[in-house]
Design a protein around this motif. Structure first.
Motif, short mmCIF file in Angstrom:
data_model
loop_
_atom_site.label_atom_id
_atom_site.label_comp_id
_atom_site.label_asym_id
_atom_site.label_seq_id
_atom_site.Cartn_x
_atom_site.Cartn_y
_atom_site.Cartn_z
N SER A 62 0.81 -0.93 0.04
CA SER A 62 -0.04 -0.09 0.06
C SER A 62 1.11 1.21 0.03
CB SER A 62 -0.96 0.04 1.32
OG SER A 62 -0.15 0.03 2.53
N SER A 63 0.38 2.34 -0.30
CA SER A 63 0.90 3.54 -0.34
C SER A 63 0.28 4.83 0.11
CB SER A 63 1.62 3.92 -1.64
OG SER A 63 1.94 5.24 -1.79
N GLU A 64 0.60 5.50 1.26
CA GLU A 64 -0.06 6.68 1.77
C GLU A 64 0.17 7.82 0.88
OE1 GLU A 64 2.80 8.63 5.04
OE2 GLU A 64 2.38 6.47 5.60
N THR A 65 0.84 7.75 0.08
CA THR A 65 1.25 9.10 -0.61
C THR A 65 0.56 8.85 -2.21
OG1 THR A 65 3.41 8.19 -1.63
CG2 THR A 65 3.40 9.90 0.30
N TRP A 82 4.48 -2.47 3.26
CA TRP A 82 3.89 -3.69 2.86
C TRP A 82 3.64 -4.71 4.24
CZ3 TRP A 82 8.85 -1.93 1.59
CH2 TRP A 82 10.03 -2.57 2.00
N ALA A 83 2.76 -5.81 3.94
CA ALA A 83 2.53 -6.77 5.00
C ALA A 83 2.53 -8.15 4.27
CB ALA A 83 1.44 -6.48 5.94
N SER A 84 2.98 -8.96 4.90
CA SER A 84 2.89 -10.45 4.16
C SER A 84 1.30 -11.11 4.74
CB SER A 84 4.12 -11.48 4.56
OG SER A 84 3.94 -12.66 4.14
N TYR A 85 0.83 -11.59 3.69
CA TYR A 85 -0.71 -12.32 4.06
C TYR A 85 -0.14 -13.73 4.52
CZ TYR A 85 -0.19 -14.14 -0.57
OH TYR A 85 0.02 -14.67 -1.70
N GLU A 86 1.01 -14.14 4.38
CA GLU A 86 1.41 -15.68 4.52
C GLU A 86 1.88 -15.93 5.92
OE1 GLU A 86 4.06 -16.60 1.50
OE2 GLU A 86 2.71 -16.71 -0.17
N GLY A 87 2.01 -14.58 6.65
CA GLY A 87 2.58 -14.84 8.01
C GLY A 87 3.93 -14.15 8.14
N ARG A 88 4.78 -14.65 8.99
CA ARG A 88 6.14 -14.27 9.10
C ARG A 88 6.99 -14.21 8.05
NH1 ARG A 88 11.18 -14.82 10.88
NH2 ARG A 88 11.23 -17.17 10.89
N VAL A 89 7.67 -13.26 7.66
CA VAL A 89 8.93 -13.51 6.52
C VAL A 89 10.24 -13.29 7.12
CG1 VAL A 89 7.20 -12.88 4.84
CG2 VAL A 89 8.63 -11.20 5.69
N GLU A 110 16.90 -5.07 3.50
CA GLU A 110 16.58 -4.73 5.14
C GLU A 110 14.92 -4.64 5.13
OE1 GLU A 110 16.82 -1.48 8.36
OE2 GLU A 110 18.51 -1.41 6.99
N SER A 111 14.34 -5.57 5.87
CA SER A 111 13.03 -5.85 6.23
C SER A 111 12.44 -4.89 7.12
CB SER A 111 12.40 -7.22 6.32
OG SER A 111 11.24 -7.39 6.41
N ARG A 112 11.92 -3.60 6.63
CA ARG A 112 11.58 -2.48 7.55
C ARG A 112 9.97 -2.41 7.85
NH1 ARG A 112 15.40 1.38 5.11
NH2 ARG A 112 14.00 1.10 3.40
N GLY A 113 9.36 -3.14 6.60
CA GLY A 113 7.91 -3.10 6.22
C GLY A 113 7.54 -1.83 5.76
N GLY A 114 8.54 -1.10 5.14
CA GLY A 114 8.42 0.10 4.35
C GLY A 114 9.71 0.78 3.65
N VAL A 115 9.19 1.70 2.53
CA VAL A 115 10.50 2.28 1.99
C VAL A 115 9.86 3.68 1.21
CG1 VAL A 115 10.08 1.29 -0.18
CG2 VAL A 115 12.35 2.00 0.47
N HIS A 128 8.12 -3.70 -7.13
CA HIS A 128 7.84 -5.06 -7.44
C HIS A 128 8.49 -5.47 -5.86
CE1 HIS A 128 7.44 -3.99 -11.50
NE2 HIS A 128 8.65 -3.40 -11.42
N ILE A 129 7.95 -6.37 -5.31
CA ILE A 129 8.56 -7.00 -4.13
C ILE A 129 8.40 -8.50 -3.87
CG2 ILE A 129 6.50 -6.15 -2.88
CD1 ILE A 129 8.31 -5.62 -0.15
N LYS A 130 9.15 -9.25 -3.34
CA LYS A 130 8.77 -10.65 -3.08
C LYS A 130 9.46 -10.75 -1.63
CE LYS A 130 12.61 -12.46 -5.81
NZ LYS A 130 13.21 -13.11 -6.91
#
Length: 191
Positions: A62-65, A82-89, A110-115, A128-130
């Motif tokens: 998602s994007s707040e901007t 971002w958030a993973s719908y599969e649980g912990r990553v 670095e997995s911060r949950g956002g950029v 693009h993210i995986k």
């Protein structure tokens, strides 16, 4: 011998999301393999296709901007989360570019949950993210972002019959263009 069948298959690579029109012109031909090359094109039919990004296969983005992927924004700073719908990553890999469908490399970021990205140039971008989970990379999610900070072209307003008139209902005529996002509406204020 058949009355119909596939003549060819064409594969197109989308440059961006939106609508695409495929037309066969009057110069199109279909020739029979009958030794004489007899013309056999009876029907010309165009197609209109909606080009969309595939559904998320990785983390939900998602994007707040720039929340609406189909809308143009005048903000040149991008904030994505971002958030993973599969649980912990364990980690993620992501890229931001102007190509709709590439996959990020298998190098962990670095997995911060956002950029966030600042001062991005006008244009269409794709994030693009995986995600890496239990040693395996998952599918890729694609998220579109559209930036247009340049205002529409300057335009004169023509008052008819002239700017000084005694008519109660003079006519105002104007038109402008916008190179990237187009013009969605005009606002007129009478003072």
């Amino acid at each position: 011998n058949t009355a119909g069948g596939v003549i060819t298959t064409l594969t197109f690579r989308a440059r961006s999301t939106g609508q695409a029109v495929v037309k066969l012109t009057d110069k199109s031909t279909v020739l029979l393999n009958d030794g004489r090359g007899t013309e056999d094109l009876n029907l010309l039919q165009s197609g209109i296709y909606s080009l969309i990004l595939p559904p998320p296969a990785g983390p939900l983005v998602s994007s707040e901007t720039h929340p609406d992927q189909n809308k143009w924004y005048s903000n040149s700073s991008l904030v994505l989360s971002w958030a993973s719908y599969e649980g912990r990553v364990d980690n993620v890999s992501y890229i931001l570019d102007q190509d709709p469908l590439p996959a990020p490399d298998n190098v962990s970021e670095e997995s911060r949950g956002g950029v966030s990205y600042r001062n991005s140039a006008d244009g269409e971008y794709y994030f693009h993210i995986k995600a890496l989970r239990d040693g395996a990379w998952g599918g890729t999610t694609h998220f579109a972002l559209k930036i247009d900070t340049t205002p529409p072209a300057e335009f004169p307003v023509e008052i008819m019959p002239s700017s000084r008139t005694s008519r109660r209902q003079p006519l105002a005529r104007f038109r402008t263009t916008d190179e990237l996002s187009g013009v969605s509406y005009y606002e007129v204020k009478l003072i």
